[in-house]
Design an enzyme around this catalytic site. Structure first.
Site, PDB file in Angstrom:
ATOM      1  CB  SER A  31      -0.869  -0.057   1.084  1.00 21.65           C
ATOM      2  OG  SER A  31      -0.144  -0.033   2.352  1.00 21.65           O
ATOM      3  CG  HIS A 164     -41.860  23.612  -7.653  1.00 20.58           C
ATOM      4  ND1 HIS A 164     -42.311  22.192  -7.346  1.00 20.58           N
ATOM      5  CD2 HIS A 164     -42.448  24.368  -6.675  1.00 20.58           C
ATOM      6  CE1 HIS A 164     -42.928  22.228  -6.164  1.00 20.58           C
ATOM      7  NE2 HIS A 164     -43.201  23.509  -5.766  1.00 20.58           N
ATOM      8  CB  SER A 285     -17.144  25.050 -28.476  1.00 18.89           C
ATOM      9  OG  SER A 285     -17.343  24.214 -29.713  1.00 18.89           O
ATOM     10  CE  LYS A 291     -21.777  26.438 -26.064  1.00 23.46           C
ATOM     11  NZ  LYS A 291     -22.069  25.024 -26.353  1.00 23.46           N
ATOM     12  CD  GLU A 298     -20.937  22.232 -18.159  1.00 22.99           C
ATOM     13  OE1 GLU A 298     -20.838  21.281 -18.892  1.00 22.99           O
ATOM     14  OE2 GLU A 298     -20.492  23.505 -18.898  1.00 22.99           O
ATOM     15  CD  GLN A 330      -2.780  -2.288   2.330  1.00 23.15           C
ATOM     16  OE1 GLN A 330      -1.994  -2.765   3.494  1.00 23.15           O
ATOM     17  NE2 GLN A 330      -2.644  -2.702   1.102  1.00 23.15           N
TER      18      GLN A 330
END
Ligand code: ARG
Length: 466
Positions: A31, A164, A285, A291, A298, A330
């Site tokens: 490990s 909503h 983009s 864009k 995000e 571990q």
């Protein structure tokens, strides 16, 4: 090179076995590439243990101070890059013991008296978290301050509040950002709560049932900065609640960031156009020249899935484990390290993105007209004039329908005669009562969006995060 010549380090437990471990199998159960992060915590743990062994007469004081000094040297050499961690070793504990033995001979071999890697790993992991979690908390505080600085500038910047995702009642940008800050402030306390329970030292628990050697657990706990020793050694070895709790606090904080980012992503769309992310916090983009994408928001939202997954990893890891130690344990560190790293970088990204963003206050204000956000205030106007709320609600609903039929966008488009047709209780003062800012100012209860009240909320939050 023939297979049997390939380098595998001699494990701490080699004495029991007649054959060298198979190389791939050894690598599988090692490990060190994960737990090397605990190196300095494990060094502190070993120093405290060795000094205590000396005080208790289990080893000589001279041997104890040689071990302590050599561990300090090892730490300094690792920090300066002079000594590299040998990743062919099984884990960081094995590496440090073998480095010590290489340098001190038989004296190095004394350090493991009365302890097991089981208690060692539990101590080092807790020490690591005692050190790291406050850093996370200060990163959250930083993000809260950025939110509150921005909120302070916008306690009168009106915008729609949503339920909503439909326009509900007018609020201010300052109020919205303060709401986010509240969630993050709670997260700071969630980490503090976890730290309180984590603050117990398992050193001296041995493999699961302590040791016959006369250790002084109180002293090692105090030397390492723990408030107390763990009560039951079997539990101390088996317990990873602290990892689950920190992982959970990371996941909850990430869920908060993710929700804020969802707002930001919506606000950055052409449909909302409430926020203009700075160019340095946006991407473009490869095909669409126009864009400008909110990738950072995000990605924070996306990475939230990892932290939720990491929490589930830990819960699943533990659910079937018999008491006390099992090698499965571990697997506890990789997921928690990932959650901590993910949260840390996302907090920095979030704070930077907000700091440099600008808000389209005109758009926000304009969005307060058109959704009849003043309908509740119209009903409450009637309540103040003596109408029961349910009747007032119905009247205001009918007024909204009347406006929609007439093509009006705001209740104030109806003249007083038209309003009086709905209720005789309407007077000229209704027009002043239902402007977006008037609606906000009148919501001056504790917790409400009135500018004075939001300023108070900001002051309280700032004190809380100190
Ligand atoms: N690297 C191990 C871990 O992280 C150390 C404990 C090994 N203990 C044992 N009994 N094999 O859990």
């Amino acid at each position: 090179m023939r297979k049997e010549d390939k380098k595998t380090s001699k494990p701490l437990w080699a004495g029991r076995l007649s054959e060298k471990p198979e190389e791939q199998a050894f690598a599988f159960q090692a490990s060190i590439n994960i737990d090397k992060r605990l190196v300095f915590d494990d060094i502190e743990c070993s120093k405290a243990h060795a000094v205590m062994l000396g005080k208790q007469g289990i080893i000589t004081k001279d041997s104890a101070s040689k071990i302590k000094n050599e561990l300090d040297k090892i730490a300094a050499e690792i920090k300066s890059g002079k000594l590299e961690i040998d990743t062919t070793q099984e884990d960081i504990h094995s590496f440090l013991e073998s480095a010590l033995t290489e340098r001190l001979g038989d004296i190095g071999k004394m350090v493991h008296a009365g302890r097991s890697r089981n208690d060692q790993v539990a101590v080092a992991f807790r020490l690591f978290l005692k050190r790291t979690v406050p850093v996370l908390q200060s990163e959250i505080s930083f993000a809260v301050n950025v939110l509150l600085d921005t909120a302070q500038l916008h306690v009168t910047s009106v915008m729609p509040g949503y339920t909503h995702l439909q326009r509900a009642q007018p609020v201010t940008l300052g109020y919205h950002l303060t709401a986010w800050a509240c969630a993050l402030q709670r997260d700071i306390t969630r980490f503090s709560d976890a730290l309180t329970r984590l603050d117990e030292c398992p050193l001296g628990s041995g493999a699961l049932a302590g040791t016959t050697l006369p250790l002084d657990r109180k002293t090692t706990a105090a030397t390492l900065g723990f408030s107390r020793s763990t009560l039951n050694s079997m539990d101390a070895i088996a317990d990873r609640d602290f990892a689950i709790e920190i992982s959970s606090a990371c996941a909850v904080t990430m869920v908060h960031l993710s929700r804020f980012c969802e707002d930001i992503i919506l606000w950055a769309s052409e449909e909302f156009k409430f926020i203009e992310l700075s160019d340095s916090w946006s991407t473009g983009s490869s095909i669409m020249p126009q864009k400008k994408n909110p990738d950072f928001a995000e990605l924070i939202r996306g990475k939230t899935g990892r932290t939720a997954g990491n929490l589930v990893t830990l819960l699943t890891l533990l659910k079937g484990l018999p008491y006390a130690y099992n090698k499965d344990l571990q697997e506890d560190k990789e997921s928690l390290f990932d959650s901590i790293d993910t949260l840390s970088v996302c907090l920095k990204m979030f704070a930077g993105m907000i700091k440099d963003a600008s808000f389209n206050l005109k758009r926000m204000k304009a969005a307060c007209i058109g959704g009849f956000l003043e309908a509740t205030d119209t009903a409450e106007y009637l309540v103040k004039k003596g109408l029961p709320f349910r009747a007032a609600h119905e009247t205001a609903a009918k007024i909204v329908r009347d406006c929609i039929e007439k093509g009006f966008k705001h209740i104030s488009s109806l003249n007083i005669a038209e309003l009086k047709k709905h209720s005789k209780l309407f007077e000229e003062d209704i027009y002043k009562a239902i402007t977006p800012l008037a609606c906000i100012k009148a919501r001056n209860l504790p917790g409400g969006p009135a500018p004075k009240e939001v300023r108070r909320q900001i002051r309280i939050l700032r004190k809380k995060i100190l």
